[in-house]
Write an enzyme that holds these catalytic residues in place. Sequence first.
Site, PDB file in Angstrom:
ATOM      1  CB  CYS A   3      -6.554  -2.203   2.708  1.00 18.80           C
ATOM      2  SG  CYS A   3      -7.776  -1.047   3.381  1.00 18.80           S
ATOM      3  N   GLY A   4      -4.697  -1.442   5.645  1.00 19.20           N
ATOM      4  CA  GLY A   4      -4.645  -1.652   7.084  1.00 19.20           C
ATOM      5  C   GLY A   4      -6.011  -1.605   7.745  1.00 19.20           C
ATOM      6  N   GLY A  42      -8.771  -2.074   6.261  1.00 21.79           N
ATOM      7  CA  GLY A  42      -9.508  -3.208   5.725  1.00 21.79           C
ATOM      8  C   GLY A  42      -9.182  -4.497   6.457  1.00 21.79           C
ATOM      9  CG  HIS A  64     -13.627  -1.009   6.083  1.00 17.88           C
ATOM     10  ND1 HIS A  64     -12.676  -1.374   5.155  1.00 17.88           N
ATOM     11  CD2 HIS A  64     -13.115   0.041   6.772  1.00 17.88           C
ATOM     12  CE1 HIS A  64     -11.624  -0.581   5.280  1.00 17.88           C
ATOM     13  NE2 HIS A  64     -11.861   0.281   6.255  1.00 17.88           N
ATOM     14  CG  ASN A  94     -12.605   1.607   2.174  1.00 22.85           C
ATOM     15  OD1 ASN A  94     -11.920   2.050   1.264  1.00 22.85           O
ATOM     16  ND2 ASN A  94     -12.960   2.353   3.223  1.00 22.85           N
ATOM     17  CD  GLU A 136      -7.285   1.264   0.313  1.00 25.04           C
ATOM     18  OE1 GLU A 136      -7.543   2.414   0.719  1.00 25.04           O
ATOM     19  OE2 GLU A 136      -6.145   0.762   0.375  1.00 25.04           O
ATOM     20  NE  ARG A 137     -14.195   5.959   1.331  1.00 21.82           N
ATOM     21  CZ  ARG A 137     -14.471   6.609   2.458  1.00 21.82           C
ATOM     22  NH1 ARG A 137     -15.670   7.101   2.684  1.00 21.82           N
ATOM     23  NH2 ARG A 137     -13.542   6.739   3.393  1.00 21.82           N
ATOM     24  CD  GLN A 181      -4.826   5.295   0.350  1.00 22.69           C
ATOM     25  OE1 GLN A 181      -3.780   4.658   0.504  1.00 22.69           O
ATOM     26  NE2 GLN A 181      -5.987   4.694   0.150  1.00 22.69           N
ATOM     27  CB  CYS A 196      -5.145   5.375   5.512  1.00 16.83           C
ATOM     28  SG  CYS A 196      -4.031   4.346   4.541  1.00 16.83           S
ATOM     29  CG  ASN A 241     -11.846   3.788   6.800  1.00 16.60           C
ATOM     30  OD1 ASN A 241     -11.898   3.017   7.752  1.00 16.60           O
ATOM     31  ND2 ASN A 241     -10.910   3.661   5.892  1.00 16.60           N
ATOM     32  CG  ASN A 271      -2.097   0.807   1.211  1.00 15.47           C
ATOM     33  OD1 ASN A 271      -2.808   0.883   2.205  1.00 15.47           O
ATOM     34  ND2 ASN A 271      -2.403   1.444   0.104  1.00 15.47           N
TER      35      ASN A 271
END
Length: 300
Positions: A240-241, A243, A182, A213, A231-232, A67, A96, A180, A34
Amino acid sequence: MVVRAVHYCRLSRDKQEAADEVKIPFTKMEGTGNDFVVIDGYTRSVALTARQVRYLADRHFGVGCDQVLLVEPPDQEGADFRYRIFNADGGEVEQCGNGARCFVRFVRERGLTQKNEIVVDTLGGRIRPCLSSDGEVTVEMSVPRFEPSEIPFVAERRALVYDLEVDGAPIRAGVVSMGNPHMVQAVADIDQAPVTTLGPRLEHHPRFPRRVNVGFMQIVDRTNIRLRVWERGVGETLGCGSGACAAVVVGRQQGVLDEAVAVRLPGGTLSVTWAGEGKPVWLAGPARNVFEGNIELEAS
């Protein structure tokens, strides 16, 4: 006279182009594949437009990343830094996990703090990343939220599993906020999961007002899972952490995973620990510098 006039016009144009551009130092970092462009907005004021973020993230014309991370001074009492996250599409997002691990390494190596453990405010809440002596970075992520209104997700009431529909086909998934949004769907074979086809459809599903996500999770056993994430605002990423945290939380809530789980993503393995509802999630894994440089951005 003509030659001088042409020369003068060129100089004027060059000066104007220089005035319309700003040079930004950056560090390229990655955690389990990532990847991030990290910018110091702590020692100098940096304001990024969505257009500039998209240019930085472009893998052909810019630096290339999932990102862009902006390090800023804190604006809340008790915090050491403010941490802002911009997806490759230019939109600012709340959280993130892999970026947070890169964040703490960045501020330590830049001499912005001497602490091994720091307190960082994000749009998704306060987190506490910690750099250990072996180079691993552990992050105390936020407490998972399950109420649909807090995710946000359109549902009458909270449930362990929700039924959604895409083009008439039923989808069953767990939904959680890690700061965020998920959703996590269990699959039998991660290699055959429809990440790139179903992922974007679910990201924009009307029941997720701020998009979502999308995690595809294969359970190997109670302490090991494989995971791919759409990922969105980015697409499928190697890691993806948040995630990984969401997948373990959903698996724990559904009774199929233990407290400590190894999450194997395409870019590497993360360790996730969650003691249960009302407790924060702990995320551990590597973070490293790739290269540093300067890039010229259009001023607006």
